[in-house]
Design a protein around this motif. Structure first.
Motif, PDB file in Angstrom:
ATOM      1  N   ARG A  79     -78.115  16.297 -34.828  1.00 21.69           N
ATOM      2  CA  ARG A  79     -78.423  16.869 -36.149  1.00 21.69           C
ATOM      3  C   ARG A  79     -78.119  15.956 -37.321  1.00 21.69           C
ATOM      4  NH1 ARG A  79     -76.545  23.009 -36.795  1.00 21.69           N
ATOM      5  NH2 ARG A  79     -75.859  22.165 -38.776  1.00 21.69           N
TER       6      ARG A  79
ATOM      7  N   ASP B 139     -74.060  27.632 -30.443  1.00 21.20           N
ATOM      8  CA  ASP B 139     -73.901  27.627 -31.908  1.00 21.20           C
ATOM      9  C   ASP B 139     -74.448  28.931 -32.504  1.00 21.20           C
ATOM     10  OD1 ASP B 139     -72.973  26.658 -34.299  1.00 21.20           O
ATOM     11  OD2 ASP B 139     -74.363  24.964 -34.414  1.00 21.20           O
TER      12      ASP B 139
ATOM     13  N   HIS C 195     -73.190  18.831 -31.751  1.00 23.43           N
ATOM     14  CA  HIS C 195     -74.623  18.596 -32.018  1.00 23.43           C
ATOM     15  C   HIS C 195     -74.948  17.244 -32.656  1.00 23.43           C
ATOM     16  CE1 HIS C 195     -73.246  19.975 -35.945  1.00 23.43           C
ATOM     17  NE2 HIS C 195     -73.067  21.214 -35.516  1.00 23.43           N
TER      18      HIS C 195
ATOM     19  N   HIS D 147     -69.471  17.417 -37.469  1.00 25.81           N
ATOM     20  CA  HIS D 147     -68.643  18.501 -36.957  1.00 25.81           C
ATOM     21  C   HIS D 147     -68.000  18.102 -35.631  1.00 25.81           C
ATOM     22  CE1 HIS D 147     -70.817  21.807 -39.481  1.00 25.81           C
ATOM     23  NE2 HIS D 147     -69.966  21.080 -40.182  1.00 25.81           N
TER      24      HIS D 147
ATOM     25  N   GLU E  47     -64.338  24.487 -34.996  1.00 25.83           N
ATOM     26  CA  GLU E  47     -65.297  23.439 -35.354  1.00 25.83           C
ATOM     27  C   GLU E  47     -64.850  22.861 -36.682  1.00 25.83           C
ATOM     28  OE1 GLU E  47     -69.416  24.661 -35.950  1.00 25.83           O
ATOM     29  OE2 GLU E  47     -70.114  22.611 -35.636  1.00 25.83           O
TER      30      GLU E  47
ATOM     31  N   HIS F 165     -69.446  27.255 -28.077  1.00 21.24           N
ATOM     32  CA  HIS F 165     -69.695  27.029 -29.512  1.00 21.24           C
ATOM     33  C   HIS F 165     -70.396  28.250 -30.104  1.00 21.24           C
ATOM     34  CE1 HIS F 165     -71.013  23.892 -32.777  1.00 21.24           C
ATOM     35  NE2 HIS F 165     -70.843  25.088 -33.306  1.00 21.24           N
TER      36      HIS F 165
ATOM     37  N   HIS G  21     -65.719  27.669 -38.083  1.00 22.45           N
ATOM     38  CA  HIS G  21     -65.558  26.483 -38.936  1.00 22.45           C
ATOM     39  C   HIS G  21     -64.163  26.471 -39.566  1.00 22.45           C
ATOM     40  CE1 HIS G  21     -69.876  25.503 -39.017  1.00 22.45           C
ATOM     41  NE2 HIS G  21     -70.138  26.770 -39.259  1.00 22.45           N
TER      42      HIS G  21
HETATM   43 MN    MN Z   1     -71.940  22.577 -36.745  1.00 25.15          MN
END
Ligand code: MN
Ligand code: AMP
Ligand code: MN
Ligand code: MN
Length: 285
Positions: free
Chosen positions: A196, A250, A193, A77, A66, A9, A41
Motif C-alpha cells: 500500500r 484488515d 500491507h 504501519h 498496529e 489484523h 491502531h
Molecule cells: Mn494499516
C-alpha cells in the motif's frame, strides 16, 4: 500449519472499526477463523475484552496492535503480535504515538472548513468510539453522513490524502522505536500491507532492511489490502529477506470492508507463518 485460518489484523471501536471487540470475536468464529488477533491502531485497550471473548467461544487468540510509523516521509504501519499487553514501555510508546491525533484532527477540520465543509472535528468525534483515537476514518464517516461523499473511499480520494484539501502531514513513531516496544514486550513485529505504500524499489528495500536491522521479523503477505500480484511479490520478498509471513483481513466494518474476517486465501505453502514462531504466546481457548 500454513492452512490454518489465522486472521491477525482487524480493528474495533477502540480505534477506527465499527464493531465492539466481542462482536469481532463472534464474527471471526462464525467465519471459521482458528487463530485471531485484534490489532487496533496505536491502542491496546481492547486486548483484554478481545482475549476474554475469544476464550469464551473457543477461539485461540494472539495480542495485537498496529503502530503508525513515519518512514522516508511516508506513514508505514507495523503490526505487533503476541506481546504482553501490560508492558509499561509499550503502553507509554503507544500513548505518545496517539498523542498528536486530537490536534491533527482539529487541523484537518480547519483545512476542510476552508474548503467549505464545517463542523468536521465535532462530527468526526461523534463517530469515534475512543476520543483519544480520532482517525481519518472517523472524518471520512462524517463526510459520508452529511452527504459530501457517497462512501469513505471517495472521501480519501478527494480529501484526506496527500495533495488534497484536508490532508495534514503528521509525524508518527520512529520505525526502530515501534519495533523495540513490540520486541521488548515479548512480541513479534510485522510490516503491515507493504503493497500500500507506493514506495520505489529502493525505498522498499530500505524499509525491509532497516526493519530487520531493528529486529523486525515478519511481513504481511496475504491481506485484504493486497492484490493477487502483491501476494506473489511479497511471498517472494518474505523468502528473500527471510521473514515470517502473516495473514490478516484488515477488517474495519461490515459496511465498509471488502474483505471479511477470515475470508482470505491461504498462506502459500513455501512460506513460514508468523504463528509458527508465536506458539508460546497463543492464548489457548
Ligand atoms: Mn494499516
Ligand atoms: P489515520 O491513522 O488517522 O491516518 O487513518 C488511517 C486509516 O484510514 C487507515 O487505517 C484506514 O482505516 C483508513 N484509510 C486509509 N486510506 C483509505 C482509503 N483509501 N479508503 C478507505 N479508508 C482508508
Ligand atoms: Mn484503520
Ligand atoms: Mn489496519
Amino acid at each position: 500449519m500454513n492452512l490454518l485460518n489465522a486472521d491477525l489484523h482487524c480493528h474495533s471501536v477502540v480505534s477506527d472499526g465499527t464493531l465492539q471487540p466481542e462482536a469481532l470475536a463472534h464474527r471471526a468464529k462464525a467465519n471459521g477463523v482458528e487463530l485471531w488477533a485484534l490489532t487496533d491502531h496505536d491502542e491496546i485497550d481492547g486486548q483484554l475484552r478481545a482475549a476474554d471473548a475469544a476464550r469464551a467461544i473457543g477461539l485461540d487468540y494472539l495480542s495485537g496492535c498496529e503502530i503508525s510509523v513515519s518512514f522516508a516521509g511516508v506513514t508505514v504501519h507495523i503490526v505487533g503480535l503476541g506481546f504482553d499487553a501490560e508492558d509499561r514501555a509499550l503502553r507509554q510508546g503507544l500513548a505518545a504515538t496517539r498523542g498528536g491525533r486530537g490536534e491533527r484532527a482539529r487541523e484537518m477540520a480547519a483545512e476542510l472548513a476552508k474548503a467549505g465543509i464545517q463542523g468536521v472535528y465535532e462530527g468526526a468525534l461523534r463517530h469515534a468510539g475512543n476520543p483519544a483515537l480520532i482517525a481519518r476514518t472517523h472524518i471520512a464517516r462524517y463526510l459520508v453522513e452529511i452527504g459530501v461523499c457517497a462512501d469513505t473511499h471517495e472521501v480519501f480520494r478527494r480529501f484526506l490524502t496527500s495533495g488534497r484539501p484536508g490532508y495534514v502531514p503528521h509525524r508518527w513513531a520512529a520505525l526502530g522505536d515501534a519495533v523495540r516496544w513490540i520486541n521488548e514486550a515479548g512480541g513479534l513485529a510485522v510490516i503491515a500491507h507493504p503493497g500500500r505504500y507506493g514506495f520505489t524499489p529502493n525505498e522498499e528495500y530500505a524499509l525491509f532492511t532497516e526493519f530487520i536491522a531493528h529486529g523486525g521479523r515478519g511481513v504481511e503477505v496475504i491481506t485484504g489490502s493486497h492484490t493477487t500480484a502483491d501476494y506473489l511479490k511479497y511471498a517472494d520478498m518474505a523468502l528473500e529477506f527471510d521473514l515470517l509471513a502473516s495473514r490478516g483481513s484488515d477488517f474495519h466494518s461490515p459496511q465498509e470492508s471488502h474483505t471479511d474476517l477470515g475470508a482470505l486465501p491461504d498462506l502459500p505453502g513455501r512460506l513460514t507463518p508468523v504463528w509458527s514462531a508465536l506458539q508460546h504466546r497463543v492464548q489457548r481457548a
